[in-house]
Design a protein around this motif. Sequence first.
Motif, mmCIF file in Angstrom:
data_model
loop_
_atom_site.group_PDB
_atom_site.id
_atom_site.type_symbol
_atom_site.label_atom_id
_atom_site.label_comp_id
_atom_site.label_asym_id
_atom_site.label_seq_id
_atom_site.Cartn_x
_atom_site.Cartn_y
_atom_site.Cartn_z
ATOM 1 N N ARG A 1 0.810 -1.222 0.000
ATOM 2 C CA ARG A 1 0.000 0.000 0.000
ATOM 3 C C ARG A 1 0.841 1.269 0.000
ATOM 4 N N GLY B 1 1.747 1.309 -3.766
ATOM 5 C CA GLY B 1 0.558 1.259 -4.589
ATOM 6 C C GLY B 1 0.616 0.234 -5.699
ATOM 7 N N THR C 1 -9.261 3.978 -8.389
ATOM 8 C CA THR C 1 -9.131 5.303 -7.782
ATOM 9 C C THR C 1 -8.014 5.344 -6.756
ATOM 10 N N LYS C 2 -7.934 4.338 -5.906
ATOM 11 C CA LYS C 2 -6.960 4.364 -4.804
ATOM 12 C C LYS C 2 -5.578 3.875 -5.228
ATOM 13 N N TYR C 3 -5.551 2.863 -6.101
ATOM 14 C CA TYR C 3 -4.262 2.254 -6.487
ATOM 15 C C TYR C 3 -4.171 2.143 -8.014
#
Length: 362
Positions: A158, A161, A247-249
Motif C-alpha cells: 500500500r 501502490g 481510484t486508490k491504487y
Amino acid sequence: MSDQAVLHVKGRVLVGADDVRDELWVVGGRISYERPGARDIRTVEGWALPGLVDAHCHVGLDAHGPVPDDVSEKQALTDREAGTLLIRDAGSPSDTRWIDDRADLPKIIRAGRHIARTRRYIRNYAHEIEPEDLVAYVAQEARRGDGWVKLVGDWIDRETGDLSACWPREAAAAAIAEAHRLGARVTAHCFAEDSLRDLVEAGIDCVEHATGLTEETIPLFASRGVAIVPTLVNIATFPRLAAGGETKYPRWSAHMRALHERRYDTVRAAYDAGVPVYVGTDAGGSLAHGLVAGEVAELVTAGIPPVEALSATAWGARRWLGRPGLDEGAPADLVVYEGDPRADVRVLAAPRRVVLNGRVVG
C-alpha cells in the motif's frame, strides 16, 4: 451398489493418454483388470478417466475466512459432482481433517494455512508474520500439512501502490530448505514479476498463478523443473478487481490489467519451454467450487494441446502429486463420460457417473 457388488466399467478406459483399455472391474473398492467370479455386477458404460485433480483449491474457506464444517462439506460435494476427486488444498485456516474419514468426499492433500507478510494478504486467511519468523512457521505448517507448504510470495504494497515481493531472498531460501528437510514441498502465490527469480533460485517447487512470468524467468522455471498452476478461471477476475481499485491504487490496477491481457501468451510460452503446467481453479476464496472443466478449457484456449491439458488434471497431475490413477489395485476413483475427452475437453463439464472409493456417488 451393495458392499458385495462388483462394478463393471466398459467402453473405453483411459489409463493413460495412449493406454486405452476396454474395461475394468471394481472389487472391494479397488481397480482390477481381471474379471471376477461375481454374480452381483453393476455395469457403467462410457469413457473413463481417473478422478480429476484440482491442484489449487480451498475447502474450508470463503471470501471472509474460515467456514463451518457444513459449508466445507458443500464445497467438497460440489467439487465431487464436477468429477474432482483429488484436491490439493492450497491453503486454508479451517481444520478439514474430518473429511479424511468420509469415503464419499474427495481426497485432500493439504498445504496447511497460508503464510503471509503482516497486513499483506486477505484478512483472516493467513498467518501474518515477519521474515525472521518465516522458518518457524514453515516448519509448523510442514508438520500440519500433507507434504506441501503455501507462501504468499507477493501482494499489494500500500505504500508503493503496486504488487511487490513479500520475502527477502535469504529468508525464503532458509524457509524452503527447512520445508525440504521436513519432507514437504513449497508453493507460493505470485501474481507479479519481481518475486519469481528469487523464489526459484531459493528452491521453490511450484508457483501458483505465475502471471508475472517473462521471457527471462520462463527458462529458469523450465531448467529447475518448477511447476505452475495458472488458475486462469481466477485470472479472469483481474479486470473487475482492477476496476475496483482504480481510484486508490492506479498503478496496481494497470498492472493487473496488463497481467490479464497477456495471460494466455504467458501460459503457452511456459508450456512451450517445458515448464510443467497443472490444473487448479482457486475455488474457495471468492470463486465457486466445481470449475475444473472450465479451467481445462482455459488451458486449451491458451494453446496447450487438449491431451496435455487433460493430463494436467488427470494422469500427469496424479503423478506429480504422488497419487495413483487407474492402476491395478488402486482405489477406484474415476469419472465416466459420454464421449472422448481427448477429442473435446468440454466433455468434462458433464460427467455421466462419478465413482469414489469404488462406489457410484454421482
